[in-house]
Scaffold this motif. Structure first.
Motif, PDB file in Angstrom:
ATOM      1  N   VAL A 193     -12.393 -10.703  -5.245  1.00 45.05           N
ATOM      2  CA  VAL A 193     -11.459 -11.325  -4.301  1.00 45.05           C
ATOM      3  C   VAL A 193     -12.101 -11.261  -2.921  1.00 45.05           C
ATOM      4  CG1 VAL A 193      -9.167 -11.221  -3.262  1.00 45.05           C
ATOM      5  CG2 VAL A 193      -9.467 -10.669  -5.696  1.00 45.05           C
ATOM      6  N   ILE A 194     -12.313 -12.415  -2.310  1.00 43.43           N
ATOM      7  CA  ILE A 194     -12.960 -12.490  -0.998  1.00 43.43           C
ATOM      8  C   ILE A 194     -11.877 -12.672   0.056  1.00 43.43           C
ATOM      9  CG2 ILE A 194     -14.636 -13.689   0.440  1.00 43.43           C
ATOM     10  CD1 ILE A 194     -16.031 -14.611  -2.121  1.00 43.43           C
ATOM     11  N   GLY A 195     -11.558 -11.604   0.761  1.00 43.12           N
ATOM     12  CA  GLY A 195     -10.550 -11.652   1.815  1.00 43.12           C
ATOM     13  C   GLY A 195      -9.346 -10.791   1.484  1.00 43.12           C
ATOM     14  N   GLY A 196      -8.943  -9.945   2.452  1.00 42.77           N
ATOM     15  CA  GLY A 196      -7.820  -9.033   2.246  1.00 42.77           C
ATOM     16  C   GLY A 196      -6.609  -9.368   3.086  1.00 42.77           C
ATOM     17  N   GLY A 197      -6.415 -10.652   3.364  1.00 48.54           N
ATOM     18  CA  GLY A 197      -5.182 -11.084   4.012  1.00 48.54           C
ATOM     19  C   GLY A 197      -4.082 -11.250   2.974  1.00 48.54           C
ATOM     20  N   SER A 198      -3.048 -11.999   3.319  1.00 46.63           N
ATOM     21  CA  SER A 198      -1.914 -12.133   2.405  1.00 46.63           C
ATOM     22  C   SER A 198      -2.323 -12.789   1.090  1.00 46.63           C
ATOM     23  CB  SER A 198      -0.792 -12.934   3.069  1.00 46.63           C
ATOM     24  OG  SER A 198      -1.200 -14.256   3.359  1.00 46.63           O
ATOM     25  N   SER A 199      -3.218 -13.790   1.144  1.00 51.22           N
ATOM     26  CA  SER A 199      -3.631 -14.473  -0.091  1.00 51.22           C
ATOM     27  C   SER A 199      -4.371 -13.526  -1.021  1.00 51.22           C
ATOM     28  CB  SER A 199      -4.505 -15.684   0.245  1.00 51.22           C
ATOM     29  OG  SER A 199      -3.802 -16.628   1.017  1.00 51.22           O
ATOM     30  N   GLY A 200      -5.254 -12.712  -0.462  1.00 54.96           N
ATOM     31  CA  GLY A 200      -5.975 -11.749  -1.278  1.00 54.96           C
ATOM     32  C   GLY A 200      -5.052 -10.740  -1.931  1.00 54.96           C
ATOM     33  N   LEU A 201      -4.030 -10.308  -1.206  1.00 52.58           N
ATOM     34  CA  LEU A 201      -3.109  -9.307  -1.748  1.00 52.58           C
ATOM     35  C   LEU A 201      -2.304  -9.857  -2.920  1.00 52.58           C
ATOM     36  CD1 LEU A 201      -1.713  -7.677   1.535  1.00 52.58           C
ATOM     37  CD2 LEU A 201      -3.552  -6.836   0.051  1.00 52.58           C
ATOM     38  N   ILE A 202      -1.805 -11.091  -2.798  1.00 51.79           N
ATOM     39  CA  ILE A 202      -0.930 -11.600  -3.853  1.00 51.79           C
ATOM     40  C   ILE A 202      -1.708 -11.928  -5.123  1.00 51.79           C
ATOM     41  CG2 ILE A 202      -0.985 -14.001  -3.038  1.00 51.79           C
ATOM     42  CD1 ILE A 202       2.035 -12.123  -4.580  1.00 51.79           C
ATOM     43  N   ILE A 203      -2.955 -12.420  -5.013  1.00 51.53           N
ATOM     44  CA  ILE A 203      -3.710 -12.676  -6.239  1.00 51.53           C
ATOM     45  C   ILE A 203      -4.139 -11.360  -6.879  1.00 51.53           C
ATOM     46  CG2 ILE A 203      -5.903 -13.005  -5.018  1.00 51.53           C
ATOM     47  CD1 ILE A 203      -4.747 -14.650  -8.334  1.00 51.53           C
ATOM     48  N   MET A 204      -4.453 -10.340  -6.077  1.00 51.73           N
ATOM     49  CA  MET A 204      -4.772  -9.036  -6.657  1.00 51.73           C
ATOM     50  C   MET A 204      -3.587  -8.480  -7.439  1.00 51.73           C
ATOM     51  SD  MET A 204      -7.161  -6.723  -4.176  1.00 51.73           S
ATOM     52  CE  MET A 204      -6.200  -6.855  -2.678  1.00 51.73           C
ATOM     53  N   LYS A 205      -2.420  -8.583  -6.844  1.00 57.18           N
ATOM     54  CA  LYS A 205      -1.218  -8.065  -7.519  1.00 57.18           C
ATOM     55  C   LYS A 205      -0.986  -8.769  -8.851  1.00 57.18           C
ATOM     56  CE  LYS A 205       3.354  -8.531  -8.422  1.00 57.18           C
ATOM     57  NZ  LYS A 205       4.003  -9.638  -9.147  1.00 57.18           N
ATOM     58  N   GLU A 206      -1.114 -10.106  -8.875  1.00 57.50           N
ATOM     59  CA  GLU A 206      -0.874 -10.851 -10.115  1.00 57.50           C
ATOM     60  C   GLU A 206      -1.923 -10.511 -11.174  1.00 57.50           C
ATOM     61  OE1 GLU A 206       1.681 -12.710 -10.867  1.00 57.50           O
ATOM     62  OE2 GLU A 206       2.635 -12.643  -8.902  1.00 57.50           O
ATOM     63  N   LEU A 207      -3.188 -10.382 -10.776  1.00 56.58           N
ATOM     64  CA  LEU A 207      -4.245 -10.085 -11.746  1.00 56.58           C
ATOM     65  C   LEU A 207      -4.125  -8.665 -12.286  1.00 56.58           C
ATOM     66  CD1 LEU A 207      -7.270 -11.778  -9.944  1.00 56.58           C
ATOM     67  CD2 LEU A 207      -6.187 -12.539 -12.063  1.00 56.58           C
ATOM     68  N   LEU A 208      -3.868  -7.707 -11.418  1.00 52.14           N
ATOM     69  CA  LEU A 208      -3.726  -6.319 -11.868  1.00 52.14           C
ATOM     70  C   LEU A 208      -2.542  -6.155 -12.808  1.00 52.14           C
ATOM     71  CD1 LEU A 208      -4.493  -4.534  -8.481  1.00 52.14           C
ATOM     72  CD2 LEU A 208      -5.886  -4.387 -10.565  1.00 52.14           C
ATOM     73  N   ALA A 209      -1.469  -6.891 -12.547  1.00 53.06           N
ATOM     74  CA  ALA A 209      -0.287  -6.805 -13.413  1.00 53.06           C
ATOM     75  C   ALA A 209      -0.588  -7.240 -14.841  1.00 53.06           C
ATOM     76  CB  ALA A 209       0.846  -7.649 -12.828  1.00 53.06           C
ATOM     77  N   LEU A 210      -1.612  -8.091 -15.013  1.00 51.28           N
ATOM     78  CA  LEU A 210      -1.977  -8.576 -16.340  1.00 51.28           C
ATOM     79  C   LEU A 210      -3.129  -7.781 -16.950  1.00 51.28           C
ATOM     80  CD1 LEU A 210      -1.706 -12.434 -15.769  1.00 51.28           C
ATOM     81  CD2 LEU A 210      -0.001 -10.868 -16.694  1.00 51.28           C
ATOM     82  N   GLY A 211      -3.563  -6.723 -16.278  1.00 49.15           N
ATOM     83  CA  GLY A 211      -4.557  -5.838 -16.856  1.00 49.15           C
ATOM     84  C   GLY A 211      -6.002  -6.122 -16.485  1.00 49.15           C
ATOM     85  N   HIS A 212      -6.226  -7.060 -15.575  1.00 49.98           N
ATOM     86  CA  HIS A 212      -7.594  -7.346 -15.139  1.00 49.98           C
ATOM     87  C   HIS A 212      -8.013  -6.344 -14.065  1.00 49.98           C
ATOM     88  CE1 HIS A 212      -7.467 -11.117 -17.380  1.00 49.98           C
ATOM     89  NE2 HIS A 212      -6.247 -11.289 -16.877  1.00 49.98           N
ATOM     90  N   THR A 213      -9.293  -6.269 -13.784  1.00 51.72           N
ATOM     91  CA  THR A 213      -9.790  -5.412 -12.718  1.00 51.72           C
ATOM     92  C   THR A 213     -10.261  -6.274 -11.556  1.00 51.72           C
ATOM     93  OG1 THR A 213     -12.012  -5.360 -13.712  1.00 51.72           O
ATOM     94  CG2 THR A 213     -10.485  -3.583 -14.295  1.00 51.72           C
ATOM     95  N   VAL A 214     -10.103  -5.762 -10.346  1.00 51.41           N
ATOM     96  CA  VAL A 214     -10.450  -6.532  -9.160  1.00 51.41           C
ATOM     97  C   VAL A 214     -11.198  -5.664  -8.163  1.00 51.41           C
ATOM     98  CG1 VAL A 214      -8.437  -8.052  -9.390  1.00 51.41           C
ATOM     99  CG2 VAL A 214      -8.289  -6.031  -7.944  1.00 51.41           C
ATOM    100  N   GLU A 215     -12.047  -6.303  -7.385  1.00 51.09           N
ATOM    101  CA  GLU A 215     -12.632  -5.711  -6.190  1.00 51.09           C
ATOM    102  C   GLU A 215     -12.489  -6.726  -5.074  1.00 51.09           C
ATOM    103  OE1 GLU A 215     -16.340  -3.329  -6.246  1.00 51.09           O
ATOM    104  OE2 GLU A 215     -16.482  -3.980  -8.352  1.00 51.09           O
ATOM    105  N   CYS A 216     -11.950  -6.265  -3.952  1.00 51.48           N
ATOM    106  CA  CYS A 216     -11.732  -7.145  -2.801  1.00 51.48           C
ATOM    107  C   CYS A 216     -12.659  -6.723  -1.671  1.00 51.48           C
ATOM    108  CB  CYS A 216     -10.270  -7.053  -2.354  1.00 51.48           C
ATOM    109  SG  CYS A 216      -9.888  -7.967  -0.839  1.00 51.48           S
ATOM    110  N   PHE A 217     -13.239  -7.709  -0.993  1.00 52.71           N
ATOM    111  CA  PHE A 217     -14.127  -7.459   0.135  1.00 52.71           C
ATOM    112  C   PHE A 217     -13.513  -8.075   1.385  1.00 52.71           C
ATOM    113  CE2 PHE A 217     -16.717  -7.625  -3.712  1.00 52.71           C
ATOM    114  CZ  PHE A 217     -17.293  -6.357  -3.674  1.00 52.71           C
TER     115      PHE A 217
END
Length: 565
Positions: A28-52
């Motif tokens: 995930v490139i970017g930790g603004g609001s867009s980065g937060l909401i896609i991280m939340k949706e992906l983690l909820a489904l069991g995927h792993t994420v790294e945000c920069f």
């Protein structure tokens, strides 16, 4: 495959499948609001994420914005469907600090912070031809200087670059990172200061000066109002038409976007300007019976300006901010609608008028740029700069299960974060194997049809603001695609109170949590019970048009067909 009207998005419902057991590692490139909401949706489904994230904290553009920033959509329209501040009965316009507090609380609730690498800059992204993975090279120690809501942190130039492999890339880099500052005619001979709004911090700097603000977007409107309190003289220059003006607060003290509701925007496009005109006439009539004060005069001036340029919320990009009108009415700020040429100490407009000025604040917007794609994948950079080429302005069609952009659909009225929530739900379900995308050819056709429809609806604005969409039609289109569109007819019969709230209350994403994948109807209904309704007068006017449209469409006049009603 779908349905299409001349001024709405092309809808297609995707095939649902059981979730895949294979989980992905996502950048995930970017930790603004867009980065937060896609991280939340992906983690909820069991995927792993790294945000920069290049900044030392979450919040994106609101970390960097000027001191007195206030959002232009209320807390109701800005919040996400899975996290509430519990104050829906008393909505407000958050300051930048309050919105960052909301994002901080959201990140803590869903344990997102541990997945974010702060002060990291993404240098390059390239696809490995052997493994098929995406190789992302990042450099830490980015540093932070002269950022409004951060302490200065020295850069670490010797920090090493690190390359990591990912299955997918979510681009959440934001739209306000690269300022667009044109060179004005005669600029070389102008003796005063010219700054882009990106570098504007506080109005006191302009005390006693004569200031020209260029651009009447939401920042331009706010900045004009702020500066006019300190400057000796203030003017705002608009090249063409300003956005359709909507004040944050109505005459009765309620937030205006309570009227951004399904009833209003279910009306067919052909009724749009007429609805806007009738509403302005009705408000001017009601204003005759309220006490004469500054607020009354400001609201009257807004109606006058909108009616002068014959715009409405259906066909014109919105300026959800009355700031420059307040400056005109209460402090004598000037409005100029022409191009201008600069001389040593003044701007001369095409109509012959002049404004002597010591400083210019250019609120001339930003351009999208994705330098991390430039070296290896300029074609992906092009897609990001031209979001209408993507499926639903989000999913990159050449690598639809691997690359997506978030936060680049901009509602004319409404809010970007909720639209991004719908993009995130779509892509996370695709990545999870639960939705089967159409063929690339079909997705290109849909993207092309959507582009034609938005450009028909918004005209020149849609070409200038390349991600411009209608809030309801865009979100409804994604909702139908993933199977979460609210069952309005069923609700009308079985839960009329909830139906009434959805139709005449603020347009929030909770309606898309009532049915379909990962629904949470109990929570959605709890929030709706707290939400207020829109104003009676405006609701009555829009409802009468909607019923008329329904009758006309029933009689065979297809161009009057309502949107999903």
């Amino acid at each position: 495959m779908g349905n299409k009207a001349s001024t709405q998005s092309y809808d297609v419902e995707l095939k649902h499948k059981p979730p895949s057991s294979v989980k992905k590692h996502v950048c995930v490139i970017g930790g603004g609001s867009s980065g937060l909401i896609i991280m939340k949706e992906l983690l909820a489904l069991g995927h792993t994420v790294e945000c920069f994230e290049r900044l030392p904290r979450i919040g994106g553009v609101y970390v960097k914005s000027y001191q007195n920033t206030i959002l232009t959509t209320s807390s109701l329209l800005t919040a996400w469907s899975h996290y509430s501040d519990g104050l829906e009965s008393n909505p407000k316009f958050w300051t930048a600090e309050e919105y960052i507090d909301y994002l901080d609380a959201f990140a803590k609730k869903f344990d997102l912070l541990r997945h974010i690498h702060f002060l990291h800059d993404v240098k390059t992204v390239r696809k490995c031809p052997e493994s098929g993975k995406w190789l992302v090279t990042v450099k830490g120690g980015y540093g932070c200087k002269n950022i409004e809501r951060c302490d200065d942190i020295p850069a670490e130039p010797d920090a090493p670059c690190v390359t990591k492999a990912f299955d997918a890339i979510c681009v959440c880099a934001g739209t306000n990172n690269y300022s667009s500052l044109p060179k004005f005619p005669g600029q070389d001979r102008f003796k005063g200061e010219i700054v882009h709004s990106e570098n504007y911090r506080k109005p006191e700097v302009y005390a006693g000066k004569r200031v020209l603000v260029v651009g009447a977007g939401e920042s331009g409107s706010d900045i004009t109002n702020e500066i006019s309190k300190f400057a000796s003289k203030t003017a705002i220059a608009i090249r063409g038409l300003h956005g359709h003006l909507i004040p944050r607060i109505q005459g009765n003290g309620r937030v205006t976007d309570l009227n951004t509701n399904r009833c209003r925007y279910s009306n067919p496009f052909i009724f749009g300007d007429t609805i806007g005109y009738v509403n302005q006439i009705a408000k001017r009539f009601v204003a005759n019976f309220v006490p004469d004060n500054d607020l009354k005069r400001i609201l009257q001036k807004i109606g006058e300006l909108n009616m002068h340029q014959k715009t409405s919320a259906f066909s014109k990009f919105g300026c959800k901010n009355e700031g420059f009108v307040t400056a005109m009415v209460t402090r004598g700020a000037e409005l100029h609608r022409d191009n201008f040429e600069l001389f040593e100490n003044k701007a001369v407009f095409e109509d012959g008028s002049e404004f002597e000025c010591d400083a210019i604040v250019a609120c001339t917007g930003y351009r999208n740029a994705f330098p991390f794609f430039d070296e290896y994948h300029p074609e992906i950079c092009f897609a990001g700069m031209n979001p209408r080429t993507n499926f639903k302005q989000s999913i990159y069609i050449e690598y639809p299960n691997e690359i997506a952009f978030f936060g680049f659909a901009r509602p004319a009225f409404g809010s970007i974060p909720p639209a991004t929530e719908m993009q995130s739900r779509l892509f996370s379900l695709v990545l999870n194997g639960e939705l089967e995308l159409p063929s690339k050819e079909t997705m290109r056709f849909i993207a092309s049809e959507d582009q034609k429809n938005w450009e028909t609806r918004f005209g020149y604005d849609a070409k200038r603001v390349k991600g411009l969409v209608d809030f309801q039609l865009y979100c409804d289109g994604i909702a139908k695609t993933i199977g979460v569109f609210p069952p309005l007819s069923k609700l009308f019969l079985e839960k009329p109170h909830l139906w009434w709230k959805i139709m005449f209350g603020p347009f929030t994403m909770h309606q898309y949590r009532l049915v379909g994948p990962y629904a949470d109807p109990k929570r959605a209904e709890e929030v709706y019970n707290r939400q207020p309704l829109g104003d009676f007068l405006e609701s009555a006017i829009t409802a009468s048009f909607l019923v008329t449209a329904k009758v006309l469409s029933f009689l065979g006049f297809e161009r009057f067909t309502p949107n999903d009603f």
